[in-house]
Design a protein around this motif. Sequence first.
Motif, PDB file in Angstrom:
ATOM      1  N   ARG A 249       0.833  -1.208   0.000  1.00  0.00           N
ATOM      2  CA  ARG A 249       0.000   0.000   0.000  1.00  0.00           C
ATOM      3  C   ARG A 249       0.866   1.256   0.000  1.00  0.00           C
ATOM      4  NH1 ARG A 249      -5.110   1.378   4.003  1.00  0.00           N
ATOM      5  NH2 ARG A 249      -5.304   3.566   3.428  1.00  0.00           N
TER       6      ARG A 249
ATOM      7  N   GLU B  15       0.735   4.129  -2.734  1.00  0.00           N
ATOM      8  CA  GLU B  15       0.319   5.470  -2.305  1.00  0.00           C
ATOM      9  C   GLU B  15       1.290   6.535  -2.789  1.00  0.00           C
ATOM     10  OE1 GLU B  15      -0.138   5.055   1.913  1.00  0.00           O
ATOM     11  OE2 GLU B  15      -2.319   4.825   1.761  1.00  0.00           O
TER      12      GLU B  15
ATOM     13  N   SER C  49      -5.935  13.762  -0.778  1.00  0.00           N
ATOM     14  CA  SER C  49      -5.116  13.921   0.421  1.00  0.00           C
ATOM     15  C   SER C  49      -5.178  15.356   0.928  1.00  0.00           C
ATOM     16  CB  SER C  49      -3.661  13.558   0.124  1.00  0.00           C
ATOM     17  OG  SER C  49      -3.072  14.538  -0.721  1.00  0.00           O
TER      18      SER C  49
END
Length: 205
Positions: free
Chosen positions: A52, A56, A97
């Motif tokens: 992940r 990311e 984000s």
Amino acid sequence: MTALSHLKGIIFDMDGTLVDSGLDFAAMRVEMGLRPGIPILEQLGELSQADRTAKEEILHRHEFEGAKRASMIDGADRLLQALAKEGRPMAIVTRNSTVTTRHTLSFLNIGHYFDIVICREDGPHKPDPWAILEICRRWKFTVDEVVMVGDYELDIQSAQNAGCPSVLFTEGKAPSSVEGNELATHVATHFDELYYLLAPREDSI
């Protein structure tokens, strides 16, 4: 009085609703080795922490490049100005984000319009209703006193899950081409339609 003129607070999605970052989600999935047609955050949630983290980094790179080239969708700034004059509070709920969102709002000089900005790191993300319910808690409004405006199925699902009205904004596309369109309580294909749904007091944009 138009359909949504009685509402006290307006909640917007950001990318694709107010802002165009030119993100190519299909290309992002390919680079990350993810399955097509399934939202990226949900797929990342299925991975090991190491995998992940690596993916990311790719996501952040794409998002930040998008933030650096972001532009306002035609009519959005004029709508925000008109709503601000009315004094109704506005918020943003985005799956982007915090870093990307802050850069985008600063770059386009629109951050001052929003009382609350909730990003993916802040809590459960759309279609979970948490962000809408949290905004209502902070504003001290009931869910039927706010509306969620977004361009994507997850925006409309989050509104339905929270129990508040929603507007699907299609930016010129036929509403039938957008997944989840049947769940929206209202539809606007252009910002002039959204403008009159929300009923700013000025005659036109």
